[in-house]
Motif scaffolding. Structure first.
Motif, PDB file in Angstrom:
ATOM      1  N   VAL A 239      20.490  55.707 -31.761  1.00 43.01           N
ATOM      2  CA  VAL A 239      21.302  56.174 -30.642  1.00 43.01           C
ATOM      3  C   VAL A 239      22.481  55.228 -30.460  1.00 43.01           C
ATOM      4  O   VAL A 239      22.292  54.029 -30.266  1.00 43.01           O
ATOM      5  N   GLY A 240      23.688  55.746 -30.549  1.00 42.60           N
ATOM      6  CA  GLY A 240      24.866  54.910 -30.359  1.00 42.60           C
ATOM      7  C   GLY A 240      25.353  54.998 -28.917  1.00 42.60           C
ATOM      8  O   GLY A 240      25.610  56.081 -28.402  1.00 42.60           O
ATOM      9  N   TYR A 241      25.466  53.855 -28.276  1.00 45.28           N
ATOM     10  CA  TYR A 241      25.836  53.823 -26.860  1.00 45.28           C
ATOM     11  C   TYR A 241      27.229  53.203 -26.742  1.00 45.28           C
ATOM     12  O   TYR A 241      27.426  52.048 -27.082  1.00 45.28           O
TER      13      TYR A 241
ATOM     14  N   GLU B 244      34.975  42.752 -38.099  1.00 46.17           N
ATOM     15  CA  GLU B 244      33.742  42.020 -37.819  1.00 46.17           C
ATOM     16  C   GLU B 244      32.903  42.725 -36.755  1.00 46.17           C
ATOM     17  O   GLU B 244      31.678  42.757 -36.835  1.00 46.17           O
ATOM     18  N   ASP B 245      33.597  43.293 -35.770  1.00 41.57           N
ATOM     19  CA  ASP B 245      32.860  43.992 -34.732  1.00 41.57           C
ATOM     20  C   ASP B 245      32.148  45.204 -35.314  1.00 41.57           C
ATOM     21  O   ASP B 245      31.015  45.509 -34.948  1.00 41.57           O
ATOM     22  N   LEU B 246      32.807  45.898 -36.237  1.00 44.69           N
ATOM     23  CA  LEU B 246      32.166  47.055 -36.865  1.00 44.69           C
ATOM     24  C   LEU B 246      30.978  46.636 -37.710  1.00 44.69           C
ATOM     25  O   LEU B 246      29.986  47.338 -37.784  1.00 44.69           O
TER      26      LEU B 246
ATOM     27  N   SER C 208      32.492  51.461 -33.749  1.00 43.54           N
ATOM     28  CA  SER C 208      31.469  50.420 -33.909  1.00 43.54           C
ATOM     29  C   SER C 208      30.063  50.968 -33.716  1.00 43.54           C
ATOM     30  O   SER C 208      29.099  50.359 -34.174  1.00 43.54           O
ATOM     31  N   VAL C 209      29.925  52.108 -33.033  1.00 42.73           N
ATOM     32  CA  VAL C 209      28.584  52.699 -32.981  1.00 42.73           C
ATOM     33  C   VAL C 209      28.429  53.797 -34.044  1.00 42.73           C
ATOM     34  O   VAL C 209      27.356  53.976 -34.599  1.00 42.73           O
ATOM     35  N   LEU C 210      29.525  54.511 -34.359  1.00 45.49           N
ATOM     36  CA  LEU C 210      29.427  55.568 -35.382  1.00 45.49           C
ATOM     37  C   LEU C 210      29.058  54.990 -36.744  1.00 45.49           C
ATOM     38  O   LEU C 210      28.397  55.637 -37.549  1.00 45.49           O
ATOM     39  N   VAL C 211      29.505  53.741 -36.988  1.00 46.98           N
ATOM     40  CA  VAL C 211      29.266  53.132 -38.282  1.00 46.98           C
ATOM     41  C   VAL C 211      27.765  52.901 -38.506  1.00 46.98           C
ATOM     42  O   VAL C 211      27.312  52.717 -39.626  1.00 46.98           O
ATOM     43  N   MET C 212      26.998  52.946 -37.418  1.00 50.33           N
ATOM     44  CA  MET C 212      25.540  52.811 -37.563  1.00 50.33           C
ATOM     45  C   MET C 212      24.891  54.161 -37.839  1.00 50.33           C
ATOM     46  O   MET C 212      23.663  54.261 -37.896  1.00 50.33           O
ATOM     47  N   GLN C 213      25.720  55.204 -37.998  1.00 45.08           N
ATOM     48  CA  GLN C 213      25.256  56.567 -38.282  1.00 45.08           C
ATOM     49  C   GLN C 213      24.159  57.026 -37.338  1.00 45.08           C
ATOM     50  O   GLN C 213      23.061  57.394 -37.762  1.00 45.08           O
ATOM     51  N   PRO C 214      24.466  57.021 -36.047  1.00 49.85           N
ATOM     52  CA  PRO C 214      23.445  57.414 -35.082  1.00 49.85           C
ATOM     53  C   PRO C 214      23.238  58.935 -35.088  1.00 49.85           C
ATOM     54  O   PRO C 214      24.095  59.680 -35.563  1.00 49.85           O
TER      55      PRO C 214
ATOM     56  N   MET D 161      25.258  44.300 -27.086  1.00 53.05           N
ATOM     57  CA  MET D 161      24.756  43.859 -28.385  1.00 53.05           C
ATOM     58  C   MET D 161      23.382  44.457 -28.644  1.00 53.05           C
ATOM     59  O   MET D 161      23.091  44.948 -29.735  1.00 53.05           O
ATOM     60  N   ARG D 162      22.529  44.425 -27.625  1.00 51.46           N
ATOM     61  CA  ARG D 162      21.198  45.014 -27.790  1.00 51.46           C
ATOM     62  C   ARG D 162      21.306  46.501 -28.090  1.00 51.46           C
ATOM     63  O   ARG D 162      20.544  47.045 -28.885  1.00 51.46           O
ATOM     64  N   ALA D 163      22.268  47.168 -27.447  1.00 52.66           N
ATOM     65  CA  ALA D 163      22.424  48.603 -27.668  1.00 52.66           C
ATOM     66  C   ALA D 163      22.782  48.889 -29.118  1.00 52.66           C
ATOM     67  O   ALA D 163      22.537  49.975 -29.626  1.00 52.66           O
ATOM     68  N   ARG D 164      23.393  47.911 -29.785  1.00 53.01           N
ATOM     69  CA  ARG D 164      23.689  48.101 -31.205  1.00 53.01           C
ATOM     70  C   ARG D 164      22.584  47.472 -32.063  1.00 53.01           C
ATOM     71  O   ARG D 164      22.832  46.962 -33.140  1.00 53.01           O
TER      72      ARG D 164
END
Lengths: 224, 202, 258
Positions: free
Chosen positions: A83-85, A101-103, A153-159, C178-181
């Motif tokens: 889940v990307g928040y 780096e953030d990504l 930065s959350v999409l890159v985790m493929q949520p 950070m935890r959310a990621r």
């Protein structure tokens, strides 16, 4: 009927010892849905999102994500990988020196090596049309850029699911349009918390209202 | 690394109080309404840092960050640490009353000295800057643990074992602070290259 | 990576505490009393008296309205670092043997010293938390100023308290994101680098905020001085309490002297 991605039953939250913020909240999010959550300031919309990924502990009720009922931190850690928040204030989310780096931060948390993380991050920036921002200092981006970068930065985790907290906050009309078209192209199911009626209307497939007394209004099609 | 009341001998308490008082006096002379807010914010940051825990194997350690404080504030680190330590004692019960001076001196003195020593090179790119940043973080924590050990050792032979253990147990903490400091300063250097030149830094 | 147990307890509490049953007394009395109490604790040599002081201190905490659970957690945290040292004392202080393990002799004298230290530390800190910790921060600042603590140091104290919630909240939100990621802190380089970045970013944001605050304060004519707003009212019961506690404390200390 296909199982819900996330379902919530009779969820309640109260600040330590004080009266309920809300209670009796129930809903389910299915694949492909874009659910908007409306509600007045201070009614607990942000809190609701943070409950879903276990950043706060619910007072009552249950959360089931991807077929597993979640209670412990370990169970929620697994949920956060899918889940990307996207936080309300991008400055709370961007804490690394540069955009790239953030990504990379999320993919590394998923267990990728640094090299792999860099590859998928560059690909994601490319996909969102912001490859030129890769080496920019995230601190110095414009509001609109920051918003897209937090999304990246959350999409890159493929949520499988996206949670968006007031995504149009502090965006100008142009940035807002761009965000909308980006979001509309995404395959993920979403829960969007927003005050922005027009935005919600163009984005959400259905909407509901979180109310002070607690009950989530019956889910209904978007009404202006 | 707070020592509590009832452990240290009177001469050690007096010496600590003397150093803390002198350092605070020097710091207060440069404290004016322009650098007051930044000192307050950093003092609060220092306080909050002591509540942040990072895992160390099965256990966890809390951050100290006194090196960063010394680098950014110079002698103002003394009043900043004094205020934070007093608040910790009064509201959380960390440390004590008569040991306040020793606790402040142990934390602030190495921070101020290492900060002044490393300041000319720490913002450089490359190995020199990185080395200085690591030395600042690790060295300040290590020096503080040494001073704590000395305070104990001078208070009686019975505390010698405890003094040695204090230093040993802080070695890994020092390493972690060193790495943290490198990352934190690298971020500051890249995000805000002009940071060094900012007006409040004397 | 988590804010320690006490952060939740902190949350704005220092600014809004009412001081429980002790609120009626003049803050200057409480400050003096906390120092007198601590002095007495340190000066008496008998373990029984130290124990008595510890009980009195803890009772004061309860009277001052510090919740018992929080109190216990704080006392436990205080002892954490020192407990090891106290456990070592029986083995490092010579004296009559208490027991021996594998050639190591534990002495009564050492145990005695260790217990004394624990009691002293607990009593002093309990007295401080009950009497001074129950004051709202601005009142504490004014009280210190009335005892001659330099104005600028008092101003620094007030500003620090003012920022604790701000800095703490900022940290908490960044940590949550950070935890959310899916960040889970561990003993590894990724954790240290990430926490280092968090600290660095936190510092920059704090300093920026401080600059905005400076500007705003200067716009309102701030010259480094905080206005004194809280009227101290020394009343009859303050005098009675001061005299009574002074008598008791001095009496106990004198009586315990050989």
């Amino acid at each position: 009927m296909v199982d819900a991605l996330i379902s919530v039953d009779d969820l309640g939250y109260s600040y330590c010892g004080r009266q309920h913020l809300f209670h009796g909240v129930s809903f389910a999010l299915h694949a492909g849905e874009r659910l908007a959550v409306l509600g007045d300031n201070g009614v607990g919309k942000t809190t609701l999102l943070s409950l879903l990924v276990g950043l706060r502990k619910a007072r009552s009720g249950s959360i089931t994500a991807f077929g597993t009922r979640c209670e412990s931190e370990a169970e929620f850690v697994a949920v956060r990988k899918r889940v990307g928040y996207v936080f309300q204030d991008p400055d709370d989310q961007l804490f690394c020196p540069t955009v790239l780096e953030d990504l990379c931060f999320g993919p590394i948390n998923l267990g990728m090596s640094e090299a792999e993380a860099v590859d998928v991050s560059r690909a994601m920036l490319e996909q969102l049309g912001i490859a030129s921002l890769a080496d920019k200092v995230s601190f110095q981006l414009s509001g609109g850029q920051k918003r897209i970068v937090t999304l990246a930065s959350v999409l890159v985790m493929q949520p499988d699911v996206l949670l968006l907290d007031e995504p149009t906050n502090a965006l100008d009309a142009h940035a807002r349009e761009r965000l909308l078209s980006t979001l509309l192209e995404l395959p993920q199911a979403m829960i969007v918390v927003s005050h922005d009626k027009d935005f919600v209307e163009s984005l959400a497939t259905r909407s509901c209202t979180l109310q002070p007394a607690g009950l989530m209004a019956p889910l209904r099609p978007v009404v202006a | 690394m707070h020592v509590v009341d009832g452990v240290l001998s009177a001469p050690v308490l007096l010496a600590g109080a003397g150093v803390a008082l002198a350092g605070t006096a020097v710091g207060l002379r440069t404290l004016d309404h322009r650098n007051l807010p930044v000192t307050g914010v950093l003092s609060a940051t220092f306080f909050v840092a002591s509540l942040i825990h990072v895992p160390l194997g099965p256990s966890s350690v809390h951050l100290v960050l006194n090196g960063l404080l010394g680098l950014l504030l110079g002698w103002l680190a003394f009043p900043a640490v004094l205020v934070a330590a007093a608040l910790q004692a009064v509201f959380f019960g960390y440390g004590g009353l008569f040991v306040l001076g020793v606790n402040v001196a142990n934390v602030a003195l190495p921070a101020v000295l290492l900060g002044a020593l490393l300041r000319p090179w720490i913002w450089r790119e490359g190995a020199l800057g990185t080395g200085c940043a690591f030395t600042l973080g690790a060295g300040s924590v290590l020096a503080t643990s040494l001073l704590v050990a000395l305070s104990l050792a001078f208070s009686g032979e019975a505390f010698w074992v405890a003094a040695k253990l204090t230093v040993l147990s802080h070695l890994p903490v020092a390493l972690i602070e060193g790495f943290l400091c490198v990352a934190a300063l690298a971020l500051v250097r890249r995000v805000r290259p002009g940071f060094l030149a900012e007006a409040w830094q004397s | 990576m988590a804010l320690g147990h006490s952060s939740a307890a902190w949350n704005g509490q220092a600014l809004s505490r009412d001081g429980g049953q002790l609120a009626a007394f003049d803050p200057r009395l409480k400050l003096m009393l906390s120092i007198g109490f601590a002095l007495a604790v340190v000066l008496v040599e008998s373990t029984a008296l130290k124990a008595l002081f510890a009980v009195v201190g803890l009772s004061l905490c309860v009277i001052a309205g510090i919740p018992r659970a929080k109190l216990l957690r704080r006392i436990a945290a205080l002892e954490g670092f020192m407990v090891l040292m106290v456990l070592l004392l029986p083995f490092t202080v010579p004296g009559p043997t208490l027991f021996s393990v594998g050639g190591l002799h534990a002495s009564w004298t050492g145990l005695h010293q260790g217990v004394d230290i624990l009691l002293t530390a607990t009593a002093v800190v309990a007295g401080l938390m009950a009497l001074v910790g129950s004051l709202p921060a601005n009142v504490l600042g004014q009280t210190l100023a009335s005892f001659g603590v330099p104005e600028r140091l008092v101003a620094l104290l007030m500003l620090t308290v003012r920022y604790l919630d701000v800095v703490g909240g900022e940290y908490r939100r960044m940590r949550n994101s950070m935890r959310a990621r899916a960040f889970v802190a561990g003993t590894n380089r990724h954790t240290w680098r990430s926490v280092g970045h968090l600290v660095g970013m936190g510092l920059l944001r704090s300093i920026d905020r401080a600059e905005r605050v400076t500007d705003a304060m200067r716009c309102r004519g701030f010259d480094g001085r905080y206005p004194i707003l809280y009227p101290f009212r020394w009343q009859l019961h303050d005098t009675v309490a001061a005299l009574a506690s002074a008598l008791v404390l001095i009496g106990v200390v004198m009586w315990s002297m050989p």
